[in-house]
Design an enzyme around this catalytic site. Structure first.
Site, PDB file in Angstrom:
ATOM      1  N   CYS A 113       0.820  -1.225   0.000  1.00  0.00           N
ATOM      2  CA  CYS A 113       0.000   0.000   0.000  1.00  0.00           C
ATOM      3  C   CYS A 113       0.848   1.266   0.000  1.00  0.00           C
ATOM      4  O   CYS A 113       0.326   2.361  -0.202  1.00  0.00           O
ATOM      5  CB  CYS A 113      -0.951  -0.011   1.188  1.00  0.00           C
ATOM      6  SG  CYS A 113      -1.969  -1.476   1.237  1.00  0.00           S
ATOM      7  N   HIS A 258      -2.969   7.049   2.550  1.00  0.00           N
ATOM      8  CA  HIS A 258      -3.481   5.762   2.049  1.00  0.00           C
ATOM      9  C   HIS A 258      -4.845   5.540   2.699  1.00  0.00           C
ATOM     10  O   HIS A 258      -5.008   5.699   3.923  1.00  0.00           O
ATOM     11  CB  HIS A 258      -2.491   4.662   2.417  1.00  0.00           C
ATOM     12  CG  HIS A 258      -3.047   3.290   2.233  1.00  0.00           C
ATOM     13  ND1 HIS A 258      -3.715   2.918   1.085  1.00  0.00           N
ATOM     14  CD2 HIS A 258      -3.073   2.200   3.054  1.00  0.00           C
ATOM     15  CE1 HIS A 258      -4.112   1.659   1.209  1.00  0.00           C
ATOM     16  NE2 HIS A 258      -3.737   1.202   2.392  1.00  0.00           N
ATOM     17  N   ASN A 288     -10.259  -0.024   0.657  1.00  0.00           N
ATOM     18  CA  ASN A 288      -8.802   0.044   0.576  1.00  0.00           C
ATOM     19  C   ASN A 288      -8.360  -0.528  -0.777  1.00  0.00           C
ATOM     20  O   ASN A 288      -8.459  -1.730  -0.997  1.00  0.00           O
ATOM     21  CB  ASN A 288      -8.218  -0.764   1.748  1.00  0.00           C
ATOM     22  CG  ASN A 288      -6.700  -0.785   1.762  1.00  0.00           C
ATOM     23  OD1 ASN A 288      -6.057  -0.482   0.763  1.00  0.00           O
ATOM     24  ND2 ASN A 288      -6.128  -1.160   2.889  1.00  0.00           N
TER      25      ASN A 288
HETATM   26  N1  COA Z   1     -17.982  -8.391  10.898  1.00  0.00           N
HETATM   27  C1  COA Z   1     -18.394  -8.655  12.148  1.00  0.00           C
HETATM   28  N2  COA Z   1     -17.546  -9.019  13.123  1.00  0.00           N
HETATM   29  C2  COA Z   1     -16.242  -9.102  12.832  1.00  0.00           C
HETATM   30  C3  COA Z   1     -15.745  -8.829  11.528  1.00  0.00           C
HETATM   31  C4  COA Z   1     -16.676  -8.477  10.556  1.00  0.00           C
HETATM   32  N3  COA Z   1     -16.317  -8.191   9.298  1.00  0.00           N
HETATM   33  N4  COA Z   1     -14.416  -8.995  11.550  1.00  0.00           N
HETATM   34  C5  COA Z   1     -14.067  -9.350  12.785  1.00  0.00           C
HETATM   35  N5  COA Z   1     -15.160  -9.418  13.557  1.00  0.00           N
HETATM   36  C6  COA Z   1     -15.254  -9.760  14.974  1.00  0.00           C
HETATM   37  C7  COA Z   1     -14.114 -10.602  15.450  1.00  0.00           C
HETATM   38  O1  COA Z   1     -14.349 -11.966  15.175  1.00  0.00           O
HETATM   39  C8  COA Z   1     -14.094 -10.289  16.902  1.00  0.00           C
HETATM   40  O2  COA Z   1     -15.091 -11.034  17.521  1.00  0.00           O
HETATM   41  P1  COA Z   1     -14.841 -11.667  19.012  1.00  0.00           P
HETATM   42  O3  COA Z   1     -14.599 -10.480  19.894  1.00  0.00           O
HETATM   43  O4  COA Z   1     -16.110 -12.399  19.262  1.00  0.00           O
HETATM   44  O5  COA Z   1     -13.638 -12.525  18.838  1.00  0.00           O
HETATM   45  C9  COA Z   1     -14.521  -8.835  16.985  1.00  0.00           C
HETATM   46  O6  COA Z   1     -15.188  -8.565  15.737  1.00  0.00           O
HETATM   47  C10 COA Z   1     -13.380  -7.872  17.157  1.00  0.00           C
HETATM   48  O7  COA Z   1     -12.355  -8.263  16.267  1.00  0.00           O
HETATM   49  P2  COA Z   1     -11.060  -7.388  16.058  1.00  0.00           P
HETATM   50  O8  COA Z   1     -10.188  -8.015  15.024  1.00  0.00           O
HETATM   51  O9  COA Z   1     -10.456  -7.078  17.387  1.00  0.00           O
HETATM   52  O10 COA Z   1     -11.724  -6.050  15.490  1.00  0.00           O
HETATM   53  P3  COA Z   1     -11.071  -4.629  15.341  1.00  0.00           P
HETATM   54  O11 COA Z   1     -11.811  -3.651  16.149  1.00  0.00           O
HETATM   55  O12 COA Z   1      -9.583  -4.668  15.485  1.00  0.00           O
HETATM   56  O13 COA Z   1     -11.393  -4.324  13.818  1.00  0.00           O
HETATM   57  C11 COA Z   1     -10.281  -4.312  11.700  1.00  0.00           C
HETATM   58  C12 COA Z   1     -10.870  -5.167  12.812  1.00  0.00           C
HETATM   59  C13 COA Z   1      -9.709  -5.229  10.625  1.00  0.00           C
HETATM   60  C14 COA Z   1     -11.377  -3.441  11.109  1.00  0.00           C
HETATM   61  C15 COA Z   1      -9.170  -3.385  12.313  1.00  0.00           C
HETATM   62  O14 COA Z   1      -8.291  -4.157  13.087  1.00  0.00           O
HETATM   63  C16 COA Z   1      -8.397  -2.665  11.275  1.00  0.00           C
HETATM   64  O15 COA Z   1      -8.925  -1.844  10.539  1.00  0.00           O
HETATM   65  N6  COA Z   1      -7.069  -2.914  11.206  1.00  0.00           N
HETATM   66  C17 COA Z   1      -6.245  -2.306  10.181  1.00  0.00           C
HETATM   67  C18 COA Z   1      -6.418  -3.079   8.918  1.00  0.00           C
HETATM   68  C19 COA Z   1      -5.884  -2.359   7.718  1.00  0.00           C
HETATM   69  O16 COA Z   1      -6.144  -1.204   7.539  1.00  0.00           O
HETATM   70  N7  COA Z   1      -5.135  -3.093   6.887  1.00  0.00           N
HETATM   71  C20 COA Z   1      -4.598  -2.591   5.694  1.00  0.00           C
HETATM   72  C21 COA Z   1      -3.417  -1.736   5.965  1.00  0.00           C
HETATM   73  S1  COA Z   1      -2.677  -1.305   4.477  1.00  0.00           S
END
Ligand code: COA
Length: 387
Positions: A113, A258, A288
């Protein structure tokens, strides 16, 4: 010609829209969850006929149009992408052929990215050192083709599209003023996309495959850790690059980051102690798009009137590698108005470029037939048969 100015910009987004509601029919998720955690409402998905190269070509053609530059004048094409159709030929070579850019060097750049900012910096230096007079820098992705559509943690985030800019040398001060490129390979496992040939090959036998299993060829991510990494590096790289350009944060009109997640950008704004409104965001409609996200957002920012002549704009990317990068650009070239007939003529030239490419392919085949009839591999096969 020691300054590299952005003189053209263009983006292309596939027609097909995939909303959060559509996704909720594929995986266990909801519009409310996705929007509240990421700020994304919908993303674009490439059709079966579209490829990373065709998206890149469309964006590049638009950028050339705006710059009023003929493809035969282009000297360098860099495509930043993580989703090339081929390792070789590069996506950039395919774009060169589609454009009919007969005097251009072309290569792909892999920095996930952060790729667009890396490529911008490379192209600007090629111009600043006098090695080329102009360059097209493209970010293009078909992320939908490398998603695990059963993994709700990743498939909700990404989308497809392409954005391009034309850089041109000038003696007028401004353009790309400073860049910072960084990497930390120790975090490579936090966000990865294994190549096809990373899989054990059949030559290793069924026993090997049984013991080691197949590796997925889809994006794998530790969301929480990537989130933390992103908020830290956006702030540090923006501050470092703005200082390198001899500016203060108050002199920065707009930051085009980004487009990964609204919460990441909000948290970076807090660290930088600047209002979040100074960041341009279009992640709600695009998701993204990896290396394509910054040039697409730049085009939207210009369209929305967020950039005026002499504004200082900062691009900041972060992602797999781990990689991160920032560039400060003085936005000071007003593009010429191009008449409709001239625009139509340009489109027609791309059709001619494709025809010329086909003729070259046929000519190679004919020469091959005439000089080596039958072809060498056919002669070997015939000899084998006789034995
Ligand atoms: N829909 C519903 N629930 C979801 C889900 C979805 N799409 N994805 C994950 N969950 C659930 C998980 O299973 C977890 O459930 P649990 O508590 O029962 O285990 C809960 O939501 C929290 O998961 P978590 O991974 O801690 O969520 P988060 O608040 O960290 O959000 C992202 C997840 C991916 C949105 C976040 O971590 C993020 O944006 N990270 C950066 C990713 C990114 O930008 N990557 C590219 C960089 S170039």
């Amino acid at each position: 010609m020691k300054y590299a100015h952005i003189v053209g910009w263009g983006s292309f987004r596939p027609d097909k829209i995939l909303t959060n509601h559509d996704l909720a029919r594929i995986v266990d998720t909801s519009d409310e969850w996705i929007y509240s955690r990421t700020g994304i409402r919908e993303r674009r998905i490439a059709s079966e006929k579209e490829t990373t190269a065709t998206l890149a070509f469309e964006a590049a053609a638009r950028a050339l149009q705006r710059a009023d530059l003929h493809p035969s004048q282009v000297e360098l094409i860099i495509v930043a992408t993580s989703t090339p159709e081929y390792i070789f030929p590069s996506t950039a070579c395919r774009v060169q052929d589609y454009l009919g850019a007969t005097k251009a060097g072309a290569f792909d750049l892999s920095a996930a990215c952060s790729g667009f900012v890396y490529a911008l910096s490379m192209a600007a230096q090629s111009i600043q050192t006098g090695s080329v007079r102009n360059a097209i820098v493209i970010g293009a992705e078909t992320m939908s083709r490398v998603m695990d559509w059963e993994d709700r943690g990743t498939c909700i985030l990404f989308g497809d599209g392409a954005g391009a800019i034309v850089l041109k040398g000038s003696s007028v001060p401004g353009g790309v003023m400073a860049s910072t490129l960084r990497s930390d390979g120790s975090g490579g496992d936090l966000l990865s996309l294994p190549a096809v040939y990373h899989n054990p090959m059949p030559v290793l036998g069924p026993e090997y495959l049984h013991q080691n299993g197949h590796r997925k060829n889809t994006v794998d991510m530790n969301g929480r850790q990537v989130f933390r990494f992103a908020t830290q590096v956006i702030a540090s790289s923006v501050e470092e690059t703005v200082a390198k350009a001899g500016l203060t944060m108050d002199e920065v009109a707009l930051i085009v980051p980004h487009q990964a997640n609204v919460r990441i950008i909000e948290s970076a704004a807090k660290r930088l102690k600047i209002p979040v409104e100074r960041f341009y965001m279009n992640v709600d409609t695009m998701g993204n798009t990896s290396a394509a996200s910054i040039p697409i957002a730049l085009c939207d920012a210009v369209h929305d009137g967020r950039l005026r002549p002499d504004d200082n704009v900062v691009f900041v990317g972060f992602g797999g590698g781990l990689t991160w990068a920032a560039s400060v650009v003085k936005w000071n070239v007003t593009p010429p108005e191009i008449s409709l007939p001239r625009r139509e003529w340009r489109r027609a030239r791309y059709i001619l470029a494709r025809a010329r490419s086909q003729i070259k392919k046929w000519r190679r085949k004919i020469i091959d037939r005439v000089l080596f009839s039958p072809a060498p591999h056919e002669r070997m096969r015939d000899a084998d048969r006789k034995e």
